[in-house]
Design an enzyme around this catalytic site. Structure first.
Site, mmCIF file in Angstrom:
data_model
loop_
_atom_site.group_PDB
_atom_site.id
_atom_site.type_symbol
_atom_site.label_atom_id
_atom_site.label_comp_id
_atom_site.label_asym_id
_atom_site.label_seq_id
_atom_site.Cartn_x
_atom_site.Cartn_y
_atom_site.Cartn_z
ATOM 1 N N CYS A 17 -20.777 10.285 30.817
ATOM 2 C CA CYS A 17 -20.514 8.491 30.287
ATOM 3 C C CYS A 17 -20.758 7.614 30.994
ATOM 4 O O CYS A 17 -21.407 6.990 32.364
ATOM 5 C CB CYS A 17 -20.336 8.061 28.502
ATOM 6 N N HIS A 72 -22.158 14.301 26.036
ATOM 7 C CA HIS A 72 -20.890 14.113 25.702
ATOM 8 C C HIS A 72 -20.871 15.374 25.694
ATOM 9 O O HIS A 72 -20.400 15.603 24.505
ATOM 10 C CB HIS A 72 -20.304 13.317 24.747
ATOM 11 N N GLU A 90 -17.928 17.378 25.941
ATOM 12 C CA GLU A 90 -16.799 17.619 26.015
ATOM 13 C C GLU A 90 -16.511 17.402 24.093
ATOM 14 O O GLU A 90 -15.597 18.101 23.670
ATOM 15 C CB GLU A 90 -15.929 17.014 26.819
#
Length: 237
Positions: A93, A183, A185
């Protein structure tokens, strides 16, 4: 003889609620040692001399917004040094935007349409032989949460993935530096903690965002665990 030392990864966290998420456990299980620097809280970003990889996390800033993020100049310097040295690097990001910026690309605030929640992405043909993206399906889902985006890739970048609302979802600079707008994660608990008023202001229905992410969570875990493991493999090698 003792076990060999684990490769050390410098992780720069740019926002209080923007941590490593599920990548923390996955990377430690894959044999990496993680040194997380809470840059948003004033912790200094060290040199890369004692590290084998660099990870730059997300945050609600532009990569050159030094007034709001006084540590960003140092982060840009470290990202540039990783590029120059060939140390494996992953920007997520804001981190991906910062990598694009230091490598000669362009990033614009509140550009295009925002994205939030589980989103369909397309892997480009250039990604077929890529160490991280090559094993992804032709279309796949990832969690998005952004209003800013990369508007021009660095001159030598390899364009790896796109979405309908945001063309530059994944790219590589050189052999070992990757940037992603999404994202990988983020898990479902993080999505449930997102500010619903912000989602509504961006045109999203918070409950729908959560429900769709929950539906795809089992698939998401498998896909992004593989992605995390492949990055760990690059670091170890």
């Amino acid at each position: 003889m003792g076990e060999p030392a684990r490769p050390r990864v410098l992780v720069v966290q740019n926002a209080r609620h923007g941590g490593l998420g599920r990548f923390s456990d996955w990377w430690q299980e894959a044999g990496l040692a993680l040194d997380v620097v809470h840059a948003y809280d004033g912790e200094p970003i060290p040199d890369l001399d004692d590290h084998d990889a660099l990870v730059l996390l997300g945050g609600g800033l532009m990569p050159d917004d030094d007034a709001k993020g006084p540590w960003l100049a140092r982060e840009r310097d470290v990202a540039t040094k990783a590029l120059q040295s060939g140390i494996p690097q992953l920007g997520i990001c804001l981190g991906g935007q910062l990598l694009a910026y230091v490598a000669g690309g362009s990033v614009h605030a509140e550009h295009g349409q925002p994205e939030a929640g589980s989103t369909v992405l397309t892997r480009r043909p250039e990604a077929d032989q890529d160490a991280l993206f090559g094993e992804l399906a032709p279309t796949f889902r990832a969690i998005e949460h952004h209003v800013d985006q990369i508007t021009e890739l660095p001159p030598e970048a390899v364009w790896l993935a796109s979405s309908d609302r945001c063309p530059y979802q994944g790219f590589r600079v050189g052999e070992h530096s990757w940037g992603v707008q999404f994202h990988p994660e983020v898990d479902l608990d993080r999505i449930r903690a997102w500010n619903p008023d912000n989602l509504i202001a961006q045109g999203f229905e918070p409950e729908q965002v959560i429900n769709e992410a929950a539906e795809w969570e089992p698939t998401s875990v498998a896909v992004w665990r593989g992605f995390a493991d492949r990055f760990a493999g690059v670091v170890r090698s």
